[in-house]
Design a protein around this motif. Structure first.
Motif, PDB file in Angstrom:
ATOM      1  N   GLY B 155       0.757  -1.144   0.100  1.00  0.00           N
ATOM      2  CA  GLY B 155      -0.079   0.080   0.064  1.00  0.00           C
ATOM      3  C   GLY B 155       0.922   1.213   0.039  1.00  0.00           C
ATOM      4  O   GLY B 155       0.555   2.100  -0.667  1.00  0.00           O
ATOM      5  N   LEU B 156       2.065   1.362   0.524  1.00  0.00           N
ATOM      6  CA  LEU B 156       2.737   2.378   0.862  1.00  0.00           C
ATOM      7  C   LEU B 156       3.386   2.709  -0.576  1.00  0.00           C
ATOM      8  O   LEU B 156       3.601   3.792  -0.979  1.00  0.00           O
ATOM      9  CB  LEU B 156       3.994   2.053   1.775  1.00  0.00           C
ATOM     10  CG  LEU B 156       4.769   3.164   2.588  1.00  0.00           C
ATOM     11  CD1 LEU B 156       3.761   3.901   3.330  1.00  0.00           C
ATOM     12  CD2 LEU B 156       5.668   2.513   3.450  1.00  0.00           C
ATOM     13  N   HIS B 157       3.745   1.827  -1.485  1.00  0.00           N
ATOM     14  CA  HIS B 157       4.537   1.899  -2.663  1.00  0.00           C
ATOM     15  C   HIS B 157       3.395   1.922  -3.606  1.00  0.00           C
ATOM     16  O   HIS B 157       3.697   2.283  -5.076  1.00  0.00           O
ATOM     17  CB  HIS B 157       5.198   0.679  -3.060  1.00  0.00           C
ATOM     18  CG  HIS B 157       6.346   0.676  -2.164  1.00  0.00           C
ATOM     19  ND1 HIS B 157       6.529   0.279  -0.667  1.00  0.00           N
ATOM     20  CD2 HIS B 157       7.760   1.110  -2.314  1.00  0.00           C
ATOM     21  CE1 HIS B 157       7.630   0.446  -0.364  1.00  0.00           C
ATOM     22  NE2 HIS B 157       8.523   1.001  -1.072  1.00  0.00           N
ATOM     23  N   LYS B 158       2.163   1.925  -3.700  1.00  0.00           N
ATOM     24  CA  LYS B 158       1.179   2.198  -4.793  1.00  0.00           C
ATOM     25  C   LYS B 158       1.114   3.709  -4.835  1.00  0.00           C
ATOM     26  O   LYS B 158       1.107   4.450  -3.846  1.00  0.00           O
ATOM     27  CB  LYS B 158      -0.141   1.500  -4.190  1.00  0.00           C
ATOM     28  CG  LYS B 158      -0.513   0.241  -5.044  1.00  0.00           C
ATOM     29  CD  LYS B 158      -2.036  -0.071  -4.378  1.00  0.00           C
ATOM     30  CE  LYS B 158      -2.524  -1.409  -4.984  1.00  0.00           C
ATOM     31  NZ  LYS B 158      -3.634  -1.590  -4.364  1.00  0.00           N
ATOM     32  N   ASN B 160      -1.320   6.483  -5.778  1.00  0.00           N
ATOM     33  CA  ASN B 160      -2.651   6.773  -5.503  1.00  0.00           C
ATOM     34  C   ASN B 160      -3.082   5.851  -4.087  1.00  0.00           C
ATOM     35  O   ASN B 160      -4.249   5.530  -4.465  1.00  0.00           O
ATOM     36  CB  ASN B 160      -3.619   7.001  -6.487  1.00  0.00           C
ATOM     37  CG  ASN B 160      -3.270   8.155  -7.780  1.00  0.00           C
ATOM     38  OD1 ASN B 160      -2.786   8.995  -7.455  1.00  0.00           O
ATOM     39  ND2 ASN B 160      -3.356   7.329  -8.818  1.00  0.00           N
ATOM     40  N   SER B 161      -2.140   5.759  -3.416  1.00  0.00           N
ATOM     41  CA  SER B 161      -2.608   4.875  -2.451  1.00  0.00           C
ATOM     42  C   SER B 161      -3.547   5.436  -1.381  1.00  0.00           C
ATOM     43  O   SER B 161      -3.690   6.359  -1.404  1.00  0.00           O
ATOM     44  CB  SER B 161      -1.242   4.301  -1.606  1.00  0.00           C
ATOM     45  OG  SER B 161      -1.610   3.755  -0.169  1.00  0.00           O
ATOM     46  N   SER B 162      -4.658   4.252  -0.988  1.00  0.00           N
ATOM     47  CA  SER B 162      -5.378   4.941   0.057  1.00  0.00           C
ATOM     48  C   SER B 162      -5.147   4.622   1.537  1.00  0.00           C
ATOM     49  O   SER B 162      -5.932   4.559   2.424  1.00  0.00           O
ATOM     50  CB  SER B 162      -6.792   4.352  -0.314  1.00  0.00           C
ATOM     51  OG  SER B 162      -6.760   2.836  -0.294  1.00  0.00           O
ATOM     52  N   LEU B 163      -3.754   4.238   1.643  1.00  0.00           N
ATOM     53  CA  LEU B 163      -3.276   3.892   3.063  1.00  0.00           C
ATOM     54  C   LEU B 163      -3.387   4.980   4.039  1.00  0.00           C
ATOM     55  O   LEU B 163      -3.007   6.088   3.767  1.00  0.00           O
ATOM     56  CB  LEU B 163      -1.692   3.415   2.829  1.00  0.00           C
ATOM     57  CG  LEU B 163      -1.234   2.716   4.343  1.00  0.00           C
ATOM     58  CD1 LEU B 163      -1.981   1.544   4.535  1.00  0.00           C
ATOM     59  CD2 LEU B 163       0.305   2.570   4.044  1.00  0.00           C
ATOM     60  N   GLU B 164      -4.391   4.703   5.129  1.00  0.00           N
ATOM     61  CA  GLU B 164      -4.523   5.800   5.885  1.00  0.00           C
ATOM     62  C   GLU B 164      -3.797   5.581   7.086  1.00  0.00           C
ATOM     63  O   GLU B 164      -3.283   4.446   7.450  1.00  0.00           O
ATOM     64  CB  GLU B 164      -5.794   5.640   6.359  1.00  0.00           C
ATOM     65  CG  GLU B 164      -6.882   6.354   5.321  1.00  0.00           C
ATOM     66  CD  GLU B 164      -6.985   7.748   5.051  1.00  0.00           C
ATOM     67  OE1 GLU B 164      -6.467   8.461   5.602  1.00  0.00           O
ATOM     68  OE2 GLU B 164      -7.432   7.820   3.738  1.00  0.00           O
ATOM     69  N   LEU B 165      -3.460   6.646   8.170  1.00  0.00           N
ATOM     70  CA  LEU B 165      -2.739   6.632   9.142  1.00  0.00           C
ATOM     71  C   LEU B 165      -3.319   5.459  10.168  1.00  0.00           C
ATOM     72  O   LEU B 165      -2.415   4.880  10.734  1.00  0.00           O
ATOM     73  CB  LEU B 165      -2.484   8.002   9.776  1.00  0.00           C
ATOM     74  CG  LEU B 165      -1.855   8.023  11.238  1.00  0.00           C
ATOM     75  CD1 LEU B 165      -0.582   7.467  11.108  1.00  0.00           C
ATOM     76  CD2 LEU B 165      -1.772   9.391  11.822  1.00  0.00           C
TER      77      LEU B 165
END
Lengths: 81, 193
Positions: B155-158, B160-165
């Motif tokens: 997710g960190l390397h995608k 437009n990642s939607s990874l939230e805190l």
């Protein structure tokens, strides 16, 4: 600032781990050895929870819950040993 | 760069989320009760527990503690970098976190291989029944933790990642839970008896 804090916590945790392993080699009796090992455990447990898991910034309810769990566990094991 | 933060002073939002903390307490109670049972059983067979504990390699247990604690340190650093929107550092620390987990599993596998080779399986005696059940259950948690961290890494390397805190913190808290459980197991299984 926080960088150093995390590092200090890690160093303290590693020192306590090594000390706990060394305590076992001392001939001071099962009760005393157990008490020292378990006190080290409790300090390490709380350090990971409060610093690495950032529980120190959480509501007092969560801090108390972890503290109560660790204290009860310590008390039961010390009673049984 | 604007840093991210969550108000964790609110009782409903502990770091990592309330659901994760409910899971953590359930896990701690489960492992805690099993360890209390192990200590209680040792009163019936003190010689068996003492001689069996001496068959364990304390250096392996110590090294595994170092791997998990160091891994936990890198996890905390990774979250800190993520909060500061420094995804490069966060990714590097996350890789080091996972390396710690893999080293733990590698050493644990070697330890298991040795024990099985020496005939110290789950049915050998009551000490080894507890040893296998508790440590294997913990290994499963480490494996699940590594899968979760891998998904965070992806997710960190995608783009437009939607990874939230919140997701990152919940994954980190799960990984630290593996540390906490190991901190319960190590002194009792490897040192106490």
């Amino acid at each position: 600032m926080k960088n150093h804090l995390y590092f200090k916590v890690l160093v303290s945790l590693l020192i306590l781990t090594i000390l706990a392993a060394l305590v076992v080699t001392l001939d001071i009796g099962l009760k005393a050895t157990s008490a020292i090992i378990l006190v080290f455990f409790m300090v390490k447990f709380l350090a990971v929870a409060f610093y690495f898991m950032e529980l120190k910034t959480a509501h007092v309810f969560w801090k108390s819950a972890v503290l109560i769990f660790a204290s009860i566990f310590l008390a039961i094991v010390l009673t049984l040993v | 760069m604007e840093s991210q933060s969550i108000n964790s002073k609110n009782i409903y939002y502990p770091p990592g989320g309330i659901l994760m903390w409910i899971i953590i307490f359930l896990e701690l109670f489960t492992f805690g009760m099993a360890l209390v049972a192990m200590v209680a059983y040792s009163k019936d067979e003190p010689e068996v527990f003492h001689s069996s504990r001496l068959l364990l390699n304390t250096t392996f247990g110590l090294a595994n503690t170092v791997f998990l604690l160091t891994s936990g340190f890198f996890m905390a650093k990774s979250v800190e970098s993520f909060k500061a929107n420094d995804s490069i550092k966060s990714s590097l620390y996350l890789k080091l976190t996972m390396l710690g987990g893999f080293l733990f599993l590698l050493l644990k596998s070697f330890e298991y291989y040795e024990k099985i080779g020496a005939g110290l399986s789950i049915g050998y005696n009551s000490f080894f029944s507890f040893y296998w059940m508790l440590t294997l259950f913990h290994v499963i948690h480490v494996l699940v933790g590594l899968v979760i961290l891998s998904s965070v890494y992806v997710g960190l390397h995608k783009k437009n990642s939607s990874l939230e805190l919140e997701d990152f913190e919940a994954s980190a808290v799960f990984w630290h839970m593996c540390d906490l459980i190991w901190l319960l197991l190590f002194p009792i299984i490897y040192l106490l008896f």
